[in-house]
Write a protein that holds these residues in place. Structure first.
Motif, PDB file in Angstrom:
ATOM      1  N   ALA A  17       0.831  -1.208   0.000  1.00  0.00           N
ATOM      2  CA  ALA A  17       0.000   0.000   0.000  1.00  0.00           C
ATOM      3  C   ALA A  17       0.866   1.259   0.000  1.00  0.00           C
ATOM      4  N   ASN A  18       0.375   2.289  -0.643  1.00  0.00           N
ATOM      5  CA  ASN A  18       1.070   3.578  -0.649  1.00  0.00           C
ATOM      6  C   ASN A  18       0.693   4.369   0.597  1.00  0.00           C
ATOM      7  N   GLY A  19       1.537   5.338   0.960  1.00  0.00           N
ATOM      8  CA  GLY A  19       1.204   6.141   2.122  1.00  0.00           C
ATOM      9  C   GLY A  19       2.142   7.305   2.326  1.00  0.00           C
ATOM     10  N   TYR A  20       1.755   8.186   3.223  1.00  0.00           N
ATOM     11  CA  TYR A  20       2.589   9.319   3.616  1.00  0.00           C
ATOM     12  C   TYR A  20       2.629   9.375   5.137  1.00  0.00           C
ATOM     13  N   ALA A  52       8.389   5.663   4.239  1.00  0.00           N
ATOM     14  CA  ALA A  52       9.740   5.370   4.745  1.00  0.00           C
ATOM     15  C   ALA A  52      10.478   6.638   5.130  1.00  0.00           C
ATOM     16  N   THR A  53      10.052   7.777   4.557  1.00  0.00           N
ATOM     17  CA  THR A  53      10.733   9.055   4.831  1.00  0.00           C
ATOM     18  C   THR A  53       9.831  10.035   5.576  1.00  0.00           C
ATOM     19  N   ASN A  54       8.677   9.561   6.045  1.00  0.00           N
ATOM     20  CA  ASN A  54       7.733  10.401   6.782  1.00  0.00           C
ATOM     21  C   ASN A  54       7.341  11.646   5.979  1.00  0.00           C
ATOM     22  N   ILE A  55       7.168  11.476   4.695  1.00  0.00           N
ATOM     23  CA  ILE A  55       6.833  12.584   3.805  1.00  0.00           C
ATOM     24  C   ILE A  55       5.467  13.165   4.160  1.00  0.00           C
ATOM     25  N   MET A  78       1.724  15.054   3.558  1.00  0.00           N
ATOM     26  CA  MET A  78       0.632  14.799   2.618  1.00  0.00           C
ATOM     27  C   MET A  78       0.808  15.592   1.331  1.00  0.00           C
ATOM     28  N   TRP A  79       1.103  16.898   1.456  1.00  0.00           N
ATOM     29  CA  TRP A  79       1.227  17.738   0.272  1.00  0.00           C
ATOM     30  C   TRP A  79       2.450  17.364  -0.565  1.00  0.00           C
ATOM     31  N   ALA A  80       3.532  16.993   0.093  1.00  0.00           N
ATOM     32  CA  ALA A  80       4.730  16.570  -0.638  1.00  0.00           C
ATOM     33  C   ALA A  80       4.462  15.250  -1.356  1.00  0.00           C
ATOM     34  N   ALA A  81       3.679  14.373  -0.719  1.00  0.00           N
ATOM     35  CA  ALA A  81       3.315  13.104  -1.348  1.00  0.00           C
ATOM     36  C   ALA A  81       2.462  13.353  -2.583  1.00  0.00           C
ATOM     37  N   LEU A  82       1.538  14.302  -2.477  1.00  0.00           N
ATOM     38  CA  LEU A  82       0.671  14.627  -3.608  1.00  0.00           C
ATOM     39  C   LEU A  82       1.492  15.178  -4.773  1.00  0.00           C
ATOM     40  N   VAL A  83       2.403  16.082  -4.466  1.00  0.00           N
ATOM     41  CA  VAL A  83       3.263  16.655  -5.504  1.00  0.00           C
ATOM     42  C   VAL A  83       4.137  15.570  -6.135  1.00  0.00           C
ATOM     43  N   THR A  84       4.664  14.683  -5.302  1.00  0.00           N
ATOM     44  CA  THR A  84       5.499  13.579  -5.801  1.00  0.00           C
ATOM     45  C   THR A  84       4.741  12.742  -6.814  1.00  0.00           C
ATOM     46  N   GLU A  85       3.513  12.383  -6.477  1.00  0.00           N
ATOM     47  CA  GLU A  85       2.720  11.546  -7.374  1.00  0.00           C
ATOM     48  C   GLU A  85       2.340  12.271  -8.659  1.00  0.00           C
ATOM     49  N   ILE A  86       2.065  13.567  -8.549  1.00  0.00           N
ATOM     50  CA  ILE A  86       1.746  14.348  -9.747  1.00  0.00           C
ATOM     51  C   ILE A  86       2.945  14.385 -10.691  1.00  0.00           C
ATOM     52  N   ILE A  94       9.718   5.187  -4.376  1.00  0.00           N
ATOM     53  CA  ILE A  94       9.434   4.131  -3.400  1.00  0.00           C
ATOM     54  C   ILE A  94       9.649   4.582  -1.963  1.00  0.00           C
ATOM     55  N   ASN A  95      10.760   5.224  -1.683  1.00  0.00           N
ATOM     56  CA  ASN A  95      11.027   5.648  -0.311  1.00  0.00           C
ATOM     57  C   ASN A  95      10.241   6.892   0.094  1.00  0.00           C
ATOM     58  N   LEU A  96       9.575   7.502  -0.865  1.00  0.00           N
ATOM     59  CA  LEU A  96       8.767   8.688  -0.565  1.00  0.00           C
ATOM     60  C   LEU A  96       7.310   8.320  -0.318  1.00  0.00           C
ATOM     61  N   THR A  97       6.687   7.690  -1.312  1.00  0.00           N
ATOM     62  CA  THR A  97       5.260   7.354  -1.194  1.00  0.00           C
ATOM     63  C   THR A  97       4.967   5.870  -1.437  1.00  0.00           C
ATOM     64  N   GLY A  98       6.004   5.126  -1.801  1.00  0.00           N
ATOM     65  CA  GLY A  98       5.784   3.748  -2.233  1.00  0.00           C
ATOM     66  C   GLY A  98       5.559   3.690  -3.737  1.00  0.00           C
ATOM     67  N   THR A  99       5.437   4.841  -4.365  1.00  0.00           N
ATOM     68  CA  THR A  99       5.181   5.027  -5.798  1.00  0.00           C
ATOM     69  C   THR A  99       3.859   4.404  -6.226  1.00  0.00           C
ATOM     70  N   SER A 100       2.932   5.271  -6.550  1.00  0.00           N
ATOM     71  CA  SER A 100       1.662   4.816  -7.114  1.00  0.00           C
ATOM     72  C   SER A 100       1.698   4.982  -8.627  1.00  0.00           C
ATOM     73  N   VAL A 101       1.551   6.219  -9.090  1.00  0.00           N
ATOM     74  CA  VAL A 101       1.384   6.590 -10.503  1.00  0.00           C
ATOM     75  C   VAL A 101       0.286   5.767 -11.184  1.00  0.00           C
ATOM     76  N   ASN A 102      -0.553   5.124 -10.365  1.00  0.00           N
ATOM     77  CA  ASN A 102      -1.574   4.231 -10.877  1.00  0.00           C
ATOM     78  C   ASN A 102      -2.685   4.089  -9.829  1.00  0.00           C
ATOM     79  N   PRO A 103      -3.817   4.771 -10.014  1.00  0.00           N
ATOM     80  CA  PRO A 103      -4.899   4.709  -9.027  1.00  0.00           C
ATOM     81  C   PRO A 103      -5.403   3.309  -8.710  1.00  0.00           C
ATOM     82  N   ALA A 104      -5.492   2.443  -9.707  1.00  0.00           N
ATOM     83  CA  ALA A 104      -5.981   1.084  -9.481  1.00  0.00           C
ATOM     84  C   ALA A 104      -5.017   0.308  -8.592  1.00  0.00           C
ATOM     85  N   ARG A 105      -3.725   0.456  -8.862  1.00  0.00           N
ATOM     86  CA  ARG A 105      -2.699  -0.233  -8.080  1.00  0.00           C
ATOM     87  C   ARG A 105      -2.732   0.199  -6.619  1.00  0.00           C
TER      88      ARG A 105
END
Length: 219
Positions: A107-110, A115-118, A120-128, A167-178
């Protein structure tokens, strides 16, 4: 119907192997390779059937680019989500009946789930940003027939590339279904946070499509 089934199988494969390696190895490089190689394999097997989107963000870009109809877009997304759930449920069953046990299903998360305690907003920017790069590459490599033979490899390598950072930021999604499937199955914080990994990739996809139309339009 064949193209929807192909998207189901492709997304199942991506989620099962990608998140499976993530959970079992906990290794950044191995996980990146798993996601990337899954896309390469699927691209050369189901690419001629469905285009091998296996990702609602990619399908959204194709819809906005007028390369698919609204009907097909809905069918693709439904198939992708069902495939992701099938992949996550298979992984859940395997882990539950092993010495490993069910951990996080990839699962993805922030925050505490990162892993880096990122944040919420940084996680959103990362995924964008990561999704924008990924989708922009897909648009570029699939718009030229001369690149068709290497398209699957380039897309797989790009997915691997964005995973290495994400991966170490959000777990990497780039895919809503995943992201949706493991979050729903696990519930709790993963489910509360999953909106970031749905909104982020979709916004990144829209930006990539607009950039491609502006920068790569043919005169």
């Amino acid at each position: 119907m064949k193209k929807y089934l192909a998207e189901f199988i492709g997304t199942l494969t991506l989620v099962l192997f990608g998140t499976g390696v993530a959970v079992l190895s906990g290794n950044l490089v191995a996980t990146s390779f798993a996601f990337g190689l899954a896309i390469v394999a699927c691209a050369y097997v189901i690419g001629d059937i469905s285009g091998c989107h296996v990702n609602p963000a990619v399908s959204l870009s194709m819809l906005l680019s007028k390369k698919m109809t609204v009907k097909d877009f809905i069918g693709y997304v439904v198939a992708q989500i069902l495939g992701a759930f099938a992949g996550s449920l298979i992984l859940y069953f395997i882990l539950k009946n092993s010495n490993v046990g069910v951990l996080n299903l990839g699962a993805n998360g922030y925050g505490a789930l990162s892993a880096t305690n990122i944040s919420m907003w940084a996680a959103l920017v990362t995924e964008i940003v990561l999704t924008c790069i990924f989708v922009y590459t897909i648009l570029g490599v699939t718009s030229d027939d001369k690149k068709s033979n290497v398209a699957g490899i380039v897309i797989g390598l790009t997915l691997m590339f964005v995973h290495l950072l994400g991966i170490n930021l959000t777990g990497t999604s780039v895919n809503p279904a995943r992201s949706l499937a493991p979050a729903v199955i696990l519930g709790g914080k993963a489910l509360c946070q999953v909106w970031v990994f749905i909104v982020g990739p979709l916004v990144g996809s829209v930006i990539a499509t607009l950039l491609f139309k502006f920068l790569n339009k043919r005169k």
